[in-house]
Motif scaffolding. Structure first.
Motif, short mmCIF file in Angstrom:
data_model
loop_
_atom_site.label_atom_id
_atom_site.label_comp_id
_atom_site.label_asym_id
_atom_site.label_seq_id
_atom_site.Cartn_x
_atom_site.Cartn_y
_atom_site.Cartn_z
N TYR A 50 -6.89 15.38 -0.99
CA TYR A 50 -7.25 13.96 -1.03
C TYR A 50 -6.30 13.16 -1.91
N PHE A 51 -6.06 13.62 -3.13
CA PHE A 51 -5.27 12.81 -4.06
C PHE A 51 -3.80 12.74 -3.66
N HIS A 52 -3.29 13.76 -2.98
CA HIS A 52 -1.94 13.66 -2.43
C HIS A 52 -1.91 12.61 -1.33
N ASP A 53 -2.88 12.69 -0.42
CA ASP A 53 -2.93 11.70 0.66
C ASP A 53 -3.16 10.29 0.13
N ALA A 54 -4.06 10.13 -0.81
CA ALA A 54 -4.34 8.79 -1.35
C ALA A 54 -3.10 8.18 -1.99
N THR A 55 -2.32 9.00 -2.65
CA THR A 55 -1.08 8.50 -3.25
C THR A 55 -0.08 8.11 -2.16
N ALA A 56 0.04 8.94 -1.13
CA ALA A 56 0.94 8.60 -0.01
C ALA A 56 0.48 7.32 0.67
N TRP A 57 -0.83 7.19 0.89
CA TRP A 57 -1.36 5.98 1.52
C TRP A 57 -1.04 4.75 0.68
N GLY A 58 -1.17 4.88 -0.64
CA GLY A 58 -0.87 3.76 -1.53
C GLY A 58 0.59 3.38 -1.51
N ILE A 59 1.47 4.37 -1.58
CA ILE A 59 2.91 4.10 -1.53
C ILE A 59 3.25 3.41 -0.22
N GLN A 60 2.69 3.92 0.88
CA GLN A 60 2.97 3.34 2.20
C GLN A 60 2.38 1.95 2.34
N SER A 61 1.18 1.74 1.84
CA SER A 61 0.53 0.42 1.91
C SER A 61 1.39 -0.63 1.21
N VAL A 62 1.80 -0.34 -0.01
CA VAL A 62 2.60 -1.29 -0.78
C VAL A 62 3.96 -1.51 -0.11
N ALA A 63 4.53 -0.46 0.46
CA ALA A 63 5.83 -0.58 1.11
C ALA A 63 5.80 -1.56 2.29
N GLN A 64 4.65 -1.67 2.94
CA GLN A 64 4.57 -2.59 4.07
C GLN A 64 3.88 -3.90 3.68
N GLY A 65 3.78 -4.15 2.37
CA GLY A 65 3.25 -5.43 1.91
C GLY A 65 1.76 -5.46 1.68
N GLY A 66 1.11 -4.31 1.76
CA GLY A 66 -0.33 -4.24 1.56
C GLY A 66 -0.70 -4.03 0.11
N ARG A 110 10.10 9.25 -0.53
CA ARG A 110 11.53 9.13 -0.18
C ARG A 110 11.82 7.79 0.49
N ASN A 111 10.89 7.32 1.30
CA ASN A 111 11.12 6.08 2.05
C ASN A 111 10.75 4.82 1.28
N ALA A 112 10.13 4.97 0.12
CA ALA A 112 9.70 3.80 -0.67
C ALA A 112 10.93 3.11 -1.27
N SER A 113 10.92 1.80 -1.22
CA SER A 113 12.04 1.06 -1.80
C SER A 113 11.92 0.98 -3.32
N ASP A 114 10.70 1.06 -3.84
CA ASP A 114 10.51 0.95 -5.29
C ASP A 114 9.23 1.68 -5.70
N LEU A 115 9.39 2.77 -6.41
CA LEU A 115 8.23 3.55 -6.87
C LEU A 115 7.64 2.99 -8.17
N ASP A 116 8.20 1.91 -8.67
CA ASP A 116 7.66 1.29 -9.89
C ASP A 116 6.67 0.17 -9.58
N ARG A 117 6.32 0.00 -8.33
CA ARG A 117 5.30 -0.97 -7.95
C ARG A 117 3.93 -0.31 -7.97
N PRO A 118 2.90 -1.02 -8.45
CA PRO A 118 1.55 -0.45 -8.40
C PRO A 118 1.15 -0.12 -6.96
N CYS A 119 0.62 1.09 -6.77
CA CYS A 119 0.27 1.52 -5.42
C CYS A 119 -1.11 2.18 -5.35
N PHE A 120 -1.77 2.34 -6.48
CA PHE A 120 -2.97 3.17 -6.55
C PHE A 120 -3.92 2.49 -7.53
N ARG A 121 -5.14 2.23 -7.09
CA ARG A 121 -6.13 1.59 -7.96
C ARG A 121 -7.30 2.53 -8.17
#
Length: 155
Positions: A50-66, A110-121
């Motif tokens: 779960y926590f691996h997926d939730a982190t991936a979902w967060g990184i992907q969400s932020v990457a597409q402006g979510g 790997r595909n994230a443009s910036d890993l320093d953006r908040p992605c997980f709440r």
């Protein structure tokens, strides 16, 4: 902003720890009866997914402006939900899912443009960046396996 070298280093470390942990669960962790608090090896695998997926979902969400990905409860609540949802699955099925979740996370990072953006709440409102999540996951995985090994040595 995370540089390419910093991102590669974060991903390398997470992957190194993940491979060590997966090797443990493929070997001695598969049959251990050791517990970390109330959690056995199977339970730990379940919440890792779960926590691996939730982190991936967060990184992907932020990457597409979510928005950052919201975790719906405290860690103990989420871990117990994971345990119940995965209770019928075999150890091999859990390992397969964990490998898939890890691959999804590595790909998202790997595909994230910036890993320093908040992605997980977290449920308490705390925000974490992709970098913080990758560092935390690597540390958390390693700690759980160290604790399981130590507990197995006491039994």
């Amino acid at each position: 902003m995370t540089t390419g070298h910093q991102k590669d280093t974060l991903i390398f470390e997470l992957d190194r720890v993940a491979q060590d942990v997966l090797a443990y669960f493929d070997g001695p962790g598969r049959g251990t009866e050791a517990r970390v608090d109330r959690w056995q090896a199977r339970d730990i695998l379940m919440h890792f997914i779960y926590f691996h997926d939730a982190t991936a979902w967060g990184i992907q969400s932020v990457a597409q402006g979510g928005p950052p990905w919201p975790v719906p409860g405290d860690a103990d609540t989420v871990n117990e939900v994971c345990r119940r949802l995965h209770a019928h699955e075999t150890f091999d099925e859990l390992l397969t899912q964990l490998r898939q979740a890890h691959a999804r996370l590595v790909n998202a990072a790997r595909n994230a443009s910036d890993l320093d953006r908040p992605c997980f709440r977290r449920s308490n409102g705390e925000l974490l960046t992709g970098r913080q999540r990758l560092e935390l996951l690597a540390k958390h995985w390693a700690e759980h396996v160290q604790e399981l090994r130590a507990a197995a040595g006491k039994t």
